[in-house]
Design an enzyme around this catalytic site. Structure first.
Site, PDB file in Angstrom:
ATOM      1  N   HIS A   1      50.006-121.170 -15.164  1.00 28.95           N
ATOM      2  CA  HIS A   1      49.002-121.760 -14.276  1.00 28.95           C
ATOM      3  C   HIS A   1      47.651-121.964 -14.962  1.00 28.95           C
ATOM      4  O   HIS A   1      46.657-122.221 -14.286  1.00 28.95           O
ATOM      5  CB  HIS A   1      48.826-120.915 -13.002  1.00 28.95           C
ATOM      6  CG  HIS A   1      50.115-120.639 -12.278  1.00 28.95           C
ATOM      7  ND1 HIS A   1      50.799-121.629 -11.605  1.00 28.95           N
ATOM      8  CD2 HIS A   1      50.864-119.504 -12.169  1.00 28.95           C
ATOM      9  CE1 HIS A   1      51.910-121.101 -11.087  1.00 28.95           C
ATOM     10  NE2 HIS A   1      51.963-119.824 -11.410  1.00 28.95           N
TER      11      HIS A   1
ATOM     12  N   LYS B   1      41.031-120.503   0.174  1.00 27.14           N
ATOM     13  CA  LYS B   1      42.010-121.590   0.240  1.00 27.14           C
ATOM     14  C   LYS B   1      42.442-121.918   1.665  1.00 27.14           C
ATOM     15  O   LYS B   1      42.609-123.080   2.030  1.00 27.14           O
ATOM     16  CB  LYS B   1      43.237-121.230  -0.612  1.00 27.14           C
ATOM     17  CG  LYS B   1      43.005-121.300  -2.120  1.00 27.14           C
ATOM     18  CD  LYS B   1      44.302-121.054  -2.859  1.00 27.14           C
ATOM     19  CE  LYS B   1      44.170-121.299  -4.355  1.00 27.14           C
ATOM     20  NZ  LYS B   1      43.253-120.375  -5.015  1.00 27.14           N
TER      21      LYS B   1
ATOM     22  N   GLU C   1      53.224-121.882   1.472  1.00 27.28           N
ATOM     23  CA  GLU C   1      53.302-123.340   1.369  1.00 27.28           C
ATOM     24  C   GLU C   1      54.666-123.781   0.860  1.00 27.28           C
ATOM     25  O   GLU C   1      55.366-123.032   0.163  1.00 27.28           O
ATOM     26  CB  GLU C   1      52.241-123.872   0.406  1.00 27.28           C
ATOM     27  CG  GLU C   1      50.823-123.749   0.896  1.00 27.28           C
ATOM     28  CD  GLU C   1      49.837-124.331  -0.090  1.00 27.28           C
ATOM     29  OE1 GLU C   1      48.708-124.610   0.330  1.00 27.28           O
ATOM     30  OE2 GLU C   1      50.184-124.506  -1.275  1.00 27.28           O
TER      31      GLU C   1
ATOM     32  N   ARG D   1      32.102-126.967  -9.047  1.00 25.22           N
ATOM     33  CA  ARG D   1      31.351-126.820 -10.297  1.00 25.22           C
ATOM     34  C   ARG D   1      31.830-127.874 -11.270  1.00 25.22           C
ATOM     35  O   ARG D   1      32.764-128.631 -10.987  1.00 25.22           O
ATOM     36  CB  ARG D   1      31.582-125.431 -10.890  1.00 25.22           C
ATOM     37  CG  ARG D   1      33.076-125.117 -11.063  1.00 25.22           C
ATOM     38  CD  ARG D   1      33.329-123.840 -11.804  1.00 25.22           C
ATOM     39  NE  ARG D   1      34.706-123.393 -11.730  1.00 25.22           N
ATOM     40  CZ  ARG D   1      35.720-123.889 -12.424  1.00 25.22           C
ATOM     41  NH1 ARG D   1      35.511-124.900 -13.261  1.00 25.22           N
ATOM     42  NH2 ARG D   1      36.938-123.409 -12.305  1.00 25.22           N
TER      43      ARG D   1
END
Length: 644
Positions: A234, A116, A200, A296
Site C-alpha cells: 500500500h 474515512k 467495503e 496537503r
C-alpha cells in the site's frame, strides 16, 4: 505576497518548497533537529532555527516551538510540506491564533476529511461515488459481519483513521471475517489510537488513480489525474500522469467528482482526491469510487507539474497570500507524459527494510528532475523516512517518458548505502507496466522476478579490481616503483562469496585480468578504459568498498588481508604472503619462541603496510624471506615448528 515563510518540514519537500519560494523572492526559514544540523534544507535556507532532538516527537512535531520560531524570525506564514503536522487541524488553529497564515487548507476542511467514514458520508451527500460498503458508527461485531454479507465477498476491513495500509485486512470469505476484524482493530488502535473500522467491497483488479485539485476556498479546479497503482504494501513506488488507458469521458467524470468533493468542504490550496478504480473491464465512468482526500501537497506532485506546466508550490503561496485561482479549468491542459520513481535507502532482499548509511557518492543524470534532500557526504538517518530522491522524467508520449525513466534510473549513481534502485529498474522494464496494464497487485504477483539479484560479469569485477588497486588513473597504472610487480592480485567479495582476482600489468594502458578463470583485457585508448571491449563504467571507492555504476550499481567489498590472512594460513605452521608485495621487515629469527599475535614480518602491498602475525604460540623453524624480497601471493615467509 509574503516576504518570509517558515517551512515546518525537512528533507526533499523542504528543499522543494524553498526552490520555488526563493525564486519568487520570498525569504525562507528552516527548522532542524539535532540529526539535521548539517542537512541540505538547512544549508539552502536564508536562516535556520534549531527545534529539538532527533526524534520527530522532539522536533518536527512540536507545533508550539515551530510557531515561536516563525514569530522570532519574522515569518508571516508557515508551509507544512507533507507528513508531520501537515494534516493536523489543531496545528492549523494554533498557527492562525498566533496571527500567522497556514499555507494549506482550513482546519475545518482537514477535519472534514480526517476520518474515512465521515469523509465518505460527506461525499455521498455531495453526490461523489463511493465504494459500496458500511461506514456507520455502530461497531458491533455481528452488525459488521452482517454488513459484509450484504456487500458480498471479498471485502476490505479498513481503519477509519487509517493510512499506509495499517488497520487494513482483505477477507475472502465469511469464515475469516471475525479473525480479520480483530486483527485490523488491534493494529488500528496501536497505530492511530482509534479501533473503529469500515467495511467495503473489494475491487478485484483495483487501480489507484488520484486527481490533483486546487481551491481558493470557494471554487476549485482539477489538474488531471495520476496513476499510483504500482504499490508495495500500500506504499506508492512509481507514479505517472496521465493514467494509461484514460478516456476523455472518464477524465471528465473523475475530474468533476474531485472538484465537487473539494468545493463541498470549501477547500483552499493543493489537495488530492484518491479513487479506487475497477480496471477489470477497462476504465468505465461507473467504475471509480472515492477512497479519501489528502489535504496537503502530495509526494508525487511533480508528475502533475510536468504535464501541466504549473508550479503547485507557487500556486500554494499565491492563494495563501489572498489571490484567487491562477487559472480557470478551461485554461489547463495536458502536455505529454511523466513518471516519478521513489529512490529509497532500503534493503530489498531483506524485505525492503529501511537502511541507513553515509552517502559516499550521489549523482543523477542531467536528463531527469531529481528532487532530493540529501547530498554526497550526508547520512541517511534512522529517525526519518529513508528517501534519497524522487526521480522524475517527462516525454511527449508515454513510451518516450518510460524510455527516459529507464535511462534516468540507469544513470543514477549512489554509493554508501543499499538502495531499491535495481528494483525500480526492474519495474520500469516490466512488460505489463510497459503496456500500461497496471493494478495495485502487480508488484506482489511478480515480486520474485522484480527482486532478483544481478549477476556480476567478469569485466565488471575486473573494473572493481582496477579501482581497488588504484590502476584506473594514469599514476596508478604507470607510476610503478622498481619493486612493484607486473603481476598483482586482489580479493573481492560479491554475492556473498570471496573471489581472488589476478592481473598482469602489461603497460600503463594495457592490463590482463583473470576473474574466476575468465580472462578480461583492459585497454585505455584516448584516456578512456574499456574492458572486454566495453567502455568502463564510473566507479566509487570508499571505506574498503567499490561501487561500479554499471546497470543499477554493483557493490564489491575489498578483502582486508589483515582480517583474512595476516595470522597465517593452513594449519598455522606457515605464515604466507596474502597478496603480491614487498617484504619490508622480517622480525622472526630461527629458534625464536613466539606467542600468538606476535609480528613476524611486514608486507607492503596496495600502498599499505600489512603486519603478518603468528597464528599460534610456537617456535620459528625457518625464515624463508628477507627484507627487500618481492613476493607473490601465497609465498611462505615463515614456518613454525610443528605442534607437539
Amino acid at each position: 505576497m509574503f516576504d518570509t515563510i517558515l517551512i515546518a518540514n525537512r528533507g526533499e519537500i523542504a528543499c522543494r518548497v524553498m526552490e520555488t519560494a526563493q525564486a519568487m523572492g520570498v525569504r525562507c526559514v528552516a527548522v532542524y533537529s539535532d540529526a539535521d544540523r548539517a542537512a541540505k534544507h538547512v544549508a539552502m535556507a536564508d536562516t535556520a532555527v534549531h527545534i529539538g532532538g532527533s526524534a520527530p516527537a522532539d522536533s518536527y512535531l512540536r507545533g508550539e516551538v515551530i510557531i515561536q520560531a516563525a514569530l522570532d524570525t519574522g515569518a508571516q506564514a508557515i508551509h507544512p510540506g507533507y507528513g508531520f503536522l501537515s494534516e493536523n487541524p489543531d496545528f492549523v488553529d494554533a498557527v492562525e491564533a498566533a496571527g500567522l497564515v497556514f499555507i494549506g487548507p482550513s482546519a475545518k476542511a482537514i477535519r472534514a476529511m480526517g476520518l474515512k467514514d465521515a469523509a465518505k458520508a460527506l461525499m455521498v451527500e455531495a453526490g461523489v461515488p463511493v465504494v459500496p460498503g458500511y461506514h456507520g458508527a455502530d461497531q458491533d461485531d455481528a452488525l459488521l459481519a452482517a454488513e459484509a454479507d450484504k456487500i458480498g465477498y471479498p471485502v476490505l476491513i479498513k481503519a477509519v483513521a487509517g493510512g499506509g495500509g495499517k488497520g487494513m485486512r482483505l477477507v475472502e470469505a465469511a469464515d475469516g471475517f471475525q479473525a480479520a476484524l480483530e486483527s485490523a482493530r488491534s493494529e488500528a488502535k496501536t497505530a492511530f489510537g482509534n479501533a473503529d473500522v469500515l467495511v467495503e467491497k473489494f475491487v478485484t483488479k483495483p487501480r489507484h488513480i488520484e486527481v490533483q485539485v486546487f481551491g481558493d476556498g470557494k471554487k476549485a479546479v482539477h489538474l488531471f489525474e495520476r496513476d499510483c497503482s504500482l504499490q508495495r504494501r500500500h506504499q506508492k513506488v512509481i507514479e505517472e500522469a496521465p493514467a494509461p488507458g484514460m478516456t476523455p469521458e472518464m477524465r471528465e467524470a473523475m475530474g468533476q467528482a474531485a472538484v465537487t468533493a473539494a468545493e463541498a468542504i470549501g477547500y483552499a490550496g493543493a489537495g488530492t482526491i484518491e479513487f479506487i478504480v475497477d480496471g477489470s473491464g477497462g476504465l468505465q465512468t461507473d467504475g471509480f469510487f472515492f477512497m479519501e482526500m489528502n489535504t496537503r501537497l502530495q509526494v508525487e506532485h511533480p508528475v502533475t507539474e510536468a504535464i501541466t506546466g504549473v508550479d503547485l508550490v507557487a500556486w500554494q503561496l499565491r492563494v495563501a497570500a489572498g489571490e484567487g485561482l491562477p487559472l480557470r479549468q478551461d485554461e489547463l491542459s495536458i502536455h505529454g507524459h511523466a513518471f516519478e520513481a521513489r529512490l529509497y535507502a532500503e534493503d530489498v532482499p531483506k524485505g525492503f527494510l529501511p537502511a541507513t548509511g553515509t552517502l559516499t557518492h550521489l549523482q543523477f543524470t542531467p536528463a531527469c528532475r531529481a528532487d532530493s534532500g540529501v547530498r554526497a557526504g550526508d547520512t541517511i538517518s534512522p529517525f526519518y523516512d529513508p528517501m534519497i530522491a524522487k526521480v522524475i522524467v517527462h516525454g511527449d508520449t508515454r513510451e518516450i517518458a518510460l524510455s527516459r525513466l529507464r535511462a534516468a534510473l540507469t544513470g543514477c549513481e549512489v554509493a554508501g548505502t543499499v538502495t531499491n534502485l535495481a528494483f525500480l529498474g526492474a519495474l520500469a522494464a516490466h512488460e505489463g507496466f510497459a503496456a500500461g496494464d497496471v493494478d495495485t497487485g502487480l508488484i506482489a504477483r511478480d515480486i520474485d522476478d522484480l527482486t532478483q539479484a544481478p549477476e556480476v560479469e567478469p569485466r565488471q569485477a575486473a573494473l572493481a579490481g582496477m579501482a581497488a588497486l588504484s590502476l584506473l588513473d594514469p599514476a596508478g597504472g604507470a607510476g610503478f616503483t622498481l619493486w612493484q610487480p607486473l603481476r598483482r592480485a586482489v580479493g573481492l567479495t560479491w554475492g556473498g562469496e570471496d573471489h581472488l582476482l589476478q592481473v598482469q600489468v602489461v603497460s600503463a594502458d594495457h592490463q590482463i585480468w583473470t576473474v574466476d578463470g575468465t580472462e578480461v583485457v583492459a585497454q585505455r585508448i584516448g584516456g578512456r578504459w574499456s574492458l572486454g571491449g566495453q567502455q568502463a563504467a564510473a566507479v566509487s571507492v570508499a571505506e574498503g568498498r567499490v561501487t561500479v555504476f554499471d546497470g543499477y550499481g554493483l557493490v564489491f567489498d575489498v578483502i582486508d588481508p589483515l582480517a583474512r590472512a595476516a595470522g597465517g594460513h593452513g594449519d598455522g605452521n606457515l605464515i604466507e604472503a596474502p597478496m603480491p608485495g614487498l617484504v619490508r621487515v622480517v622480525d622472526a629469527k630461527v629458534g625464536q619462541t613466539v606467542t600468538k599475535g606476535d609480528r613476524l614480518a611486514v608486507l607492503e602491498a596496495m600502498k599499505m603496510e600489512h603486519s603478518l602475525l603468528a597464528a599460534r604460540d610456537g617456535v620459528v623453524a625457518e625464515v624463508l624471506a628477507q627484507a627487500g624480497d618481492q613476493v607473490e601471493a601465497g609465498v611462505a615467509l615463515v614456518r613454525l615448528e610443528p605442534e607437539a
